[in-house]
Design a protein around this motif. Structure first.
Motif, PDB file in Angstrom:
ATOM      1  N   GLU A  76       1.420  -9.334  10.535  1.00 64.19           N
ATOM      2  CA  GLU A  76       1.457  -7.912  10.214  1.00 64.19           C
ATOM      3  C   GLU A  76       2.407  -7.633   9.062  1.00 64.19           C
ATOM      4  O   GLU A  76       2.096  -6.832   8.165  1.00 64.19           O
ATOM      5  N   LEU A  77       3.560  -8.270   9.070  1.00 63.67           N
ATOM      6  CA  LEU A  77       4.521  -8.049   7.988  1.00 63.67           C
ATOM      7  C   LEU A  77       4.022  -8.652   6.682  1.00 63.67           C
ATOM      8  O   LEU A  77       4.200  -8.077   5.610  1.00 63.67           O
ATOM      9  N   ALA A  78       3.347  -9.801   6.767  1.00 65.09           N
ATOM     10  CA  ALA A  78       2.862 -10.465   5.554  1.00 65.09           C
ATOM     11  C   ALA A  78       1.833  -9.625   4.803  1.00 65.09           C
ATOM     12  O   ALA A  78       1.747  -9.701   3.572  1.00 65.09           O
ATOM     13  N   VAL A  79       1.034  -8.834   5.515  1.00 70.84           N
ATOM     14  CA  VAL A  79      -0.019  -8.053   4.863  1.00 70.84           C
ATOM     15  C   VAL A  79       0.413  -6.612   4.577  1.00 70.84           C
ATOM     16  O   VAL A  79      -0.384  -5.824   4.058  1.00 70.84           O
ATOM     17  N   ASP A  80       1.659  -6.279   4.881  1.00 71.94           N
ATOM     18  CA  ASP A  80       2.131  -4.921   4.605  1.00 71.94           C
ATOM     19  C   ASP A  80       2.163  -4.671   3.100  1.00 71.94           C
ATOM     20  O   ASP A  80       2.642  -5.520   2.339  1.00 71.94           O
ATOM     21  N   PRO A  81       1.660  -3.531   2.621  1.00 75.25           N
ATOM     22  CA  PRO A  81       1.583  -3.288   1.177  1.00 75.25           C
ATOM     23  C   PRO A  81       2.942  -3.220   0.489  1.00 75.25           C
ATOM     24  O   PRO A  81       3.072  -3.631  -0.671  1.00 75.25           O
ATOM     25  N   VAL A  82       3.960  -2.707   1.166  1.00 71.94           N
ATOM     26  CA  VAL A  82       5.300  -2.654   0.568  1.00 71.94           C
ATOM     27  C   VAL A  82       5.855  -4.056   0.378  1.00 71.94           C
ATOM     28  O   VAL A  82       6.468  -4.371  -0.646  1.00 71.94           O
ATOM     29  N   GLU A  85       4.123  -5.670  -2.596  1.00 75.31           N
ATOM     30  CA  GLU A  85       4.506  -5.123  -3.904  1.00 75.31           C
ATOM     31  C   GLU A  85       5.963  -5.381  -4.247  1.00 75.31           C
ATOM     32  O   GLU A  85       6.287  -5.762  -5.379  1.00 75.31           O
ATOM     33  N   ARG A  86       6.867  -5.200  -3.285  1.00 80.94           N
ATOM     34  CA  ARG A  86       8.305  -5.236  -3.575  1.00 80.94           C
ATOM     35  C   ARG A  86       9.015  -6.488  -3.087  1.00 80.94           C
ATOM     36  O   ARG A  86      10.112  -6.801  -3.560  1.00 80.94           O
ATOM     37  N   LEU A  87       8.409  -7.205  -2.131  1.00 78.85           N
ATOM     38  CA  LEU A  87       9.098  -8.340  -1.507  1.00 78.85           C
ATOM     39  C   LEU A  87       8.206  -9.591  -1.485  1.00 78.85           C
ATOM     40  O   LEU A  87       7.932 -10.153  -0.428  1.00 78.85           O
ATOM     41  N   PRO A  88       7.746 -10.046  -2.651  1.00 78.07           N
ATOM     42  CA  PRO A  88       6.862 -11.207  -2.658  1.00 78.07           C
ATOM     43  C   PRO A  88       7.479 -12.455  -2.028  1.00 78.07           C
ATOM     44  O   PRO A  88       6.769 -13.264  -1.431  1.00 78.07           O
ATOM     45  N   PRO A 218      16.720  -4.474   2.519  1.00 79.84           N
ATOM     46  CA  PRO A 218      16.891  -3.694   1.287  1.00 79.84           C
ATOM     47  C   PRO A 218      15.802  -4.042   0.276  1.00 79.84           C
ATOM     48  O   PRO A 218      15.460  -5.218   0.094  1.00 79.84           O
ATOM     49  N   LEU A 219      15.253  -3.028  -0.362  1.00 86.03           N
ATOM     50  CA  LEU A 219      14.230  -3.245  -1.371  1.00 86.03           C
ATOM     51  C   LEU A 219      14.900  -3.516  -2.722  1.00 86.03           C
ATOM     52  O   LEU A 219      15.759  -2.750  -3.149  1.00 86.03           O
ATOM     53  N   PRO A 221      15.458  -4.030  -6.902  1.00 93.57           N
ATOM     54  CA  PRO A 221      15.059  -3.188  -8.037  1.00 93.57           C
ATOM     55  C   PRO A 221      13.636  -3.491  -8.476  1.00 93.57           C
ATOM     56  O   PRO A 221      13.138  -4.609  -8.310  1.00 93.57           O
ATOM     57  N   ALA A 222      13.003  -2.509  -9.045  1.00 96.27           N
ATOM     58  CA  ALA A 222      11.623  -2.686  -9.493  1.00 96.27           C
ATOM     59  C   ALA A 222      11.510  -3.763 -10.567  1.00 96.27           C
ATOM     60  O   ALA A 222      10.435  -4.363 -10.748  1.00 96.27           O
ATOM     61  N   THR A 223      12.607  -4.001 -11.281  1.00 98.42           N
ATOM     62  CA  THR A 223      12.590  -5.009 -12.345  1.00 98.42           C
ATOM     63  C   THR A 223      12.798  -6.433 -11.824  1.00 98.42           C
ATOM     64  O   THR A 223      12.708  -7.392 -12.597  1.00 98.42           O
ATOM     65  N   ALA A 224      13.082  -6.570 -10.544  1.00 97.19           N
ATOM     66  CA  ALA A 224      13.344  -7.897  -9.980  1.00 97.19           C
ATOM     67  C   ALA A 224      12.046  -8.678  -9.803  1.00 97.19           C
ATOM     68  O   ALA A 224      10.985  -8.112  -9.546  1.00 97.19           O
ATOM     69  N   ARG A 225      12.163  -9.988  -9.928  1.00101.87           N
ATOM     70  CA  ARG A 225      11.069 -10.900  -9.611  1.00101.87           C
ATOM     71  C   ARG A 225      11.569 -11.877  -8.554  1.00101.87           C
ATOM     72  O   ARG A 225      12.729 -12.290  -8.579  1.00101.87           O
ATOM     73  N   SER A 226      10.682 -12.229  -7.644  1.00100.10           N
ATOM     74  CA  SER A 226      11.124 -13.132  -6.578  1.00100.10           C
ATOM     75  C   SER A 226      10.003 -14.057  -6.149  1.00100.10           C
ATOM     76  O   SER A 226       8.820 -13.808  -6.432  1.00100.10           O
TER      77      SER A 226
END
Length: 329
Positions: A76-82, A85-88, A218-219, A221-226
């Motif tokens: 469920e967490l793996a398919v969450d849209p947030v 988008e924010r936590l690859p 914590p989410l 920054p939008a500029t972060a890559r992970s």
């Protein structure tokens, strides 16, 4: 497996009260690790408290954090849209952990609390295991060791913490919300786990009559890559020999922010502060990445079977730093 009593808790406070009333009781959620340990005779709780009906299933963005109920499944967490988008790095860590069947059963709280995969710990016929029988010794140090730790380890214990997810969450400064008998508390994951050289028999700071209710992530920054890189013996359904969770913010070729977690090498999910110190403010180059990887492994403790993990972990970290930053090898 020995007989045991089964009780279903109706709410969180009842679950905690039931735990407090029975020092040997254990909570049951997905059970993907716990039932194996019971079948092996490692765990023999007189009572299992079923917490699967507790209202701890939501995933909710609040401000700059994602709040995840302890009973949310890994899938469920793996398919969450947030998360996508924010936590690859979190998504990748989840999808690389276990089979689809396991991910649909295993809960986030249970994953963070999973026990070591050390073969000596999981075999009650082995008398020397400081984690199972404090003070008895460590058979892994003396015997065949490969899927074992080199960081946070000592002659007392080299048992490996196997969670992929916890490595990503530790690097993101996630916290867990805990419900006790009379109070709630919040514990950073970087302070939640204990290293085996400190107390082999105790893996985290959770008290018996406490329950993880929520994980707060914590989410970035939008500029972060992970990203999350997992190196293992086979392509699926296997634990890490070495893994790296990396988050970078790079501007003008300079690393403004770095978060690094290592798996497959620590007696707990390992936050690589030494690597972060080397990376922050430095140019994003392979030479800097190699310096960061060297700094991370300086205090490693190895036995003959685990010495290979030092160069493997260094190469794993360098490769993921290159991937996340876009720097070519």
């Amino acid at each position: 497996m020995r007989t045991f009593d089964y009780v279903r808790a109706v709410d969180t406070r009842e679950a905690v009260r039931l735990l407090a009333d029975d020092p040997g009781a254990s909570c049951l959620a997905g059970g993907t690790t716990q039932l194996d340990l019971m079948k092996d005779g490692v765990l023999e709780p007189p009572t299992l408290i079923d917490i699967t009906r507790l209202p701890l299933h939501g995933i909710e963005p609040r401000g700059e954090s994602l709040h995840v109920g302890a009973l949310v499944t890994m899938e469920e967490l793996a398919v969450d849209p947030v998360v996508a988008e924010r936590l690859p790095m979190v998504r990748e860590a989840l999808l690389l952990a276990g089979s689809v069947q396991l991910r649909n059963m295993a809960t986030i709280g249970g994953n963070l609390l999973q026990r070591t995969r050390c073969r000596y710990f999981r075999d009650p016929a082995v008398p020397e295991c400081n984690k199972r029988a404090p003070g008895s010794g460590c058979s892994a140090v003396k015997g065949v060791a490969r899927m074992h730790a080199v960081l946070g380890a000592s002659e007392r214990c080299i048992a490996l913490h196997a969670s992929d997810l916890a490595v990503a969450l530790v690097s993101l400064d996630a916290v867990v919300h805990v419900q006790g008998v009379s109070e709630r508390r919040t514990v950073p994951l970087t302070e939640f786990y204990l290293t085996a050289d400190e107390s082999p028999e105790r893996e985290n700071v959770l008290e018996h009559a406490e329950l993880i209710t929520e994980v707060e992530i914590p989410l970035p920054p939008a500029t972060a890559r992970s990203g999350y890189l997992k190196v293992r013996d086979r392509a699926s359904y296997e634990f890490a020999l070495a893994s790296a969770a990396v988050l970078l913010v790079v501007q003008g070729g300079v690393i403004q922010q770095a978060r690094v977690g290592l798996g497959g090498v620590g007696t707990k999910p390992w936050r690589a502060y030494e690597a972060e110190h080397v990376l922050t403010g430095a140019p994003a180059t392979t030479a800097v990445f190699k310096d960061a990887s060297e700094a991370t492994m300086r205090d490693a403790f190895t036995v003959p079977g685990t010495a290979f993990k030092l160069p493997l972990a260094r190469r794993t970290l360098v490769r993921e730093l290159q991937t996340v930053s876009g720097v070519k090898a």
